[in-house]
Design a protein around this motif. Structure first.
Motif, PDB file in Angstrom:
ATOM      1  N   CYS A  63       0.883  -7.309   1.529  1.00  0.00           N
ATOM      2  CA  CYS A  63       1.016  -6.074   0.515  1.00  0.00           C
ATOM      3  C   CYS A  63       0.738  -6.614  -0.944  1.00  0.00           C
ATOM      4  O   CYS A  63       0.393  -5.912  -1.814  1.00  0.00           O
ATOM      5  CB  CYS A  63       2.512  -5.221   0.804  1.00  0.00           C
ATOM      6  N   LYS A 319       2.094   0.456  -5.706  1.00  0.00           N
ATOM      7  CA  LYS A 319       0.816   0.260  -4.444  1.00  0.00           C
ATOM      8  C   LYS A 319       1.591  -0.725  -3.397  1.00  0.00           C
ATOM      9  O   LYS A 319       1.412  -0.640  -2.190  1.00  0.00           O
ATOM     10  CB  LYS A 319      -0.251  -0.848  -5.289  1.00  0.00           C
ATOM     11  N   THR A 322       3.586   1.707  -1.235  1.00  0.00           N
ATOM     12  CA  THR A 322       2.642   2.313  -0.432  1.00  0.00           C
ATOM     13  C   THR A 322       2.252   1.523   0.621  1.00  0.00           C
ATOM     14  O   THR A 322       2.081   1.913   1.749  1.00  0.00           O
ATOM     15  CB  THR A 322       1.417   2.994  -1.081  1.00  0.00           C
ATOM     16  N   CYS A 323       1.921   0.306   0.474  1.00  0.00           N
ATOM     17  CA  CYS A 323       1.520  -0.648   1.480  1.00  0.00           C
ATOM     18  C   CYS A 323       2.655  -0.609   2.349  1.00  0.00           C
ATOM     19  O   CYS A 323       2.090  -0.424   3.764  1.00  0.00           O
ATOM     20  CB  CYS A 323       1.060  -1.961   0.893  1.00  0.00           C
ATOM     21  N   THR A 325       5.093   1.256   3.710  1.00  0.00           N
ATOM     22  CA  THR A 325       5.538   2.384   3.987  1.00  0.00           C
ATOM     23  C   THR A 325       4.308   3.256   4.588  1.00  0.00           C
ATOM     24  O   THR A 325       4.553   4.469   5.092  1.00  0.00           O
ATOM     25  CB  THR A 325       6.299   3.200   3.140  1.00  0.00           C
ATOM     26  N   SER A 326       3.184   2.939   4.417  1.00  0.00           N
ATOM     27  CA  SER A 326       2.103   3.627   4.796  1.00  0.00           C
ATOM     28  C   SER A 326       2.119   4.005   6.377  1.00  0.00           C
ATOM     29  O   SER A 326       2.497   2.871   7.024  1.00  0.00           O
ATOM     30  CB  SER A 326       0.668   3.130   4.402  1.00  0.00           C
ATOM     31  N   ASP A 327       1.604   4.931   7.011  1.00  0.00           N
ATOM     32  CA  ASP A 327       1.408   5.066   8.417  1.00  0.00           C
ATOM     33  C   ASP A 327       0.716   3.928   9.023  1.00  0.00           C
ATOM     34  O   ASP A 327       1.349   3.513  10.038  1.00  0.00           O
ATOM     35  CB  ASP A 327       0.890   6.353   8.709  1.00  0.00           C
ATOM     36  N   LYS A 328      -0.309   3.526   8.657  1.00  0.00           N
ATOM     37  CA  LYS A 328      -1.221   2.312   8.997  1.00  0.00           C
ATOM     38  C   LYS A 328      -0.285   1.119   9.194  1.00  0.00           C
ATOM     39  O   LYS A 328      -0.462   0.434  10.106  1.00  0.00           O
ATOM     40  CB  LYS A 328      -2.437   2.129   8.524  1.00  0.00           C
TER      41      LYS A 328
END
Length: 414
Positions: A63, A319, A322-323, A325-328
């Motif tokens: 990340c 950023k 977000t990295c 905790t993003s769905d992907k």
């Protein structure tokens, strides 16, 4: 700054585990680092067991790479992390991103050291309300949950079968106690849990307390007394061992793993150990007093961004959050950490990949944040009095009513 300094000092007192109050004094204002274009950002988490070569260590590093920086990660024990966060904020060198246990969020917010997710432009709309609630104060969220864990009842299929107990028949306290009676009559042991005099003890008692309909603002209500009386009945009648008073969640699990117990109250994090236990197991939700699933406490951590004097750093910090905790990324991350994802979409993927997670997803859906409902930083004081009452009642020192009366009085003064 004077107001902030006083608030930080109060927070240090609330945490109560720093070596001395002087550790919270002193320090000075200053930047947490160089400019937002710095190639190195700092990240703290409560996972000292994971080194750089672990799946988690690699994910954090990746990340940082995706955000265009080097991410310097440090893992601390949970309590130590909260203390160091308060001290670092006072000294003006807080980390850029920090993963903290959800009950700690309210303490850090009160100290004025966490940035609002809205100020960072982080989207939390897809996260289940009860999960984000553990990091929300006065309608404002201060972090993004990386996942959640909670409690349920593991059961030993062989022990229940030998005792003539169908786990599907357990729907309330009466049917569970009846099952424990049958198990004991069959020569096996009933249920093991943690009633230790720490937050672990409160964490494990809360499903029964909430399952009775009790409220943390009134520990000594008739409903709260009923919950403590249930546990005391189990210990007095030999359905639960007396060593629950010393059991951590780990030692409680070790008891269940012997294969002698019908039930073990424990968490999502024991799934890997359950597969290695050597006997067939199942999972049911903890029953409420009069039927249905009891509310269970939400465990898990929030990714937070501490306040920085150099606000240009927030763009990169966003950023990184977000990295993580993003769905992907949530699916592999939560699989690694044995967490239930905080979003419905990823939960469905988890259950598809591992059907044994289904009862845990259901349990998390009905879970409550320990600091929710406006309790915030009042919770640690209430929790301490709760576990003290549990210890007093189960040891025979006080009746459940007397123990909780004393707890309520002390919590009101805290």
């Amino acid at each position: 700054m004077r107001s902030t300094r006083r608030t930080l000092l109060a927070a240090c007192v609330a945490v109560g585990t720093l070596a001395s109050l002087t550790a919270c004094g002193g320090g000075g204002s200053g930047s947490s680092g160089s400019s937002g274009k710095s190639a190195t950002y700092t990240f703290w988490d409560p996972y000292p067991q994971f080194d750089a070569s672990s799946d988690w260590g690699k994910r954090v590093a990746q990340c940082g790479t995706e955000a265009g920086v080097k991410l310097k990660r440090t893992g601390y024990d949970t309590t130590d992390l909260g203390n160091k966060a308060l001290l670092a904020a006072q000294q003006g060198n807080a980390p850029d991103v920090m993963l903290v246990d959800n009950p700690v969020v309210s303490t850090l917010v009160e100290a004025g050291i966490l940035t609002k997710t809205s100020e960072l432009g982080l989207d939390t709309s897809s996260i289940q309300k009860n999960i984000i609630g553990a990091g929300t104060l006065d309608g404002t969220s201060y972090g993004v949950p990386i996942g959640a864990n909670t409690l349920a009842l593991y059961y030993n299929k062989e022990v229940l079968s030998a005792a003539g107990v169908d786990p599907a028949s357990i729907k309330d306290w009466a049917s569970l106690t009846g099952a424990l009676k049958k198990v004991k009559a069959a020569g096996k042991k009933g249920i093991t849990f943690s009633a230790i005099g720490t937050e672990e003890g409160s964490f494990q008692f809360l499903p029964w307390f909430w399952g009775a309909g009790a409220d943390l603002t009134e520990l000594n209500s008739a409903k709260g007394v009923a919950a403590l009386s249930l546990w005391k009945q189990w210990v007095d009648e030999g359905y639960a061992p007396k060593d629950v008073l010393q059991n951590t969640q780990t030692t409680s699990w070790q008891e269940f793993a012997t294969g002698d117990y019908a039930f073990g109250e424990n968490g999502t994090w024991q799934l890997g150990n359950a597969e290695k236990a050597g006997f067939e197991y199942g999972i049911i939700n903890i029953p409420a007093r009069n039927g249905g699933s009891a509310p269970v406490p939400t465990g898990g951590e929030f990714v937070t961004v501490p306040v920085q004097q150099d606000t240009s750093r927030y763009e990169v910090s966003k950023k990184i959050v977000t990295c993580l905790t993003s769905d992907k990324n949530l699916l592999p991350t939560d699989t690694t950490l044995m967490y239930v994802a905080p979003t419905t979409a990823v939960q469905k993927e988890q259950v598809k990949a591992n059907p044994k997670l289904k009862p845990w997803v259901e349990a998390v859906a009905s879970a409550r944040g320990r600091t929710s409902g406006g309790l915030g930083t009042k919770y640690p004081t209430i929790s301490q009095q709760m576990w003290t009452a549990v210890q007093a009642a189960l040891s025979g020192g006080k009746s459940p009513q007397a123990a909780l009366d004393e707890a309520q009085t002390a919590a009101g003064k805290g």
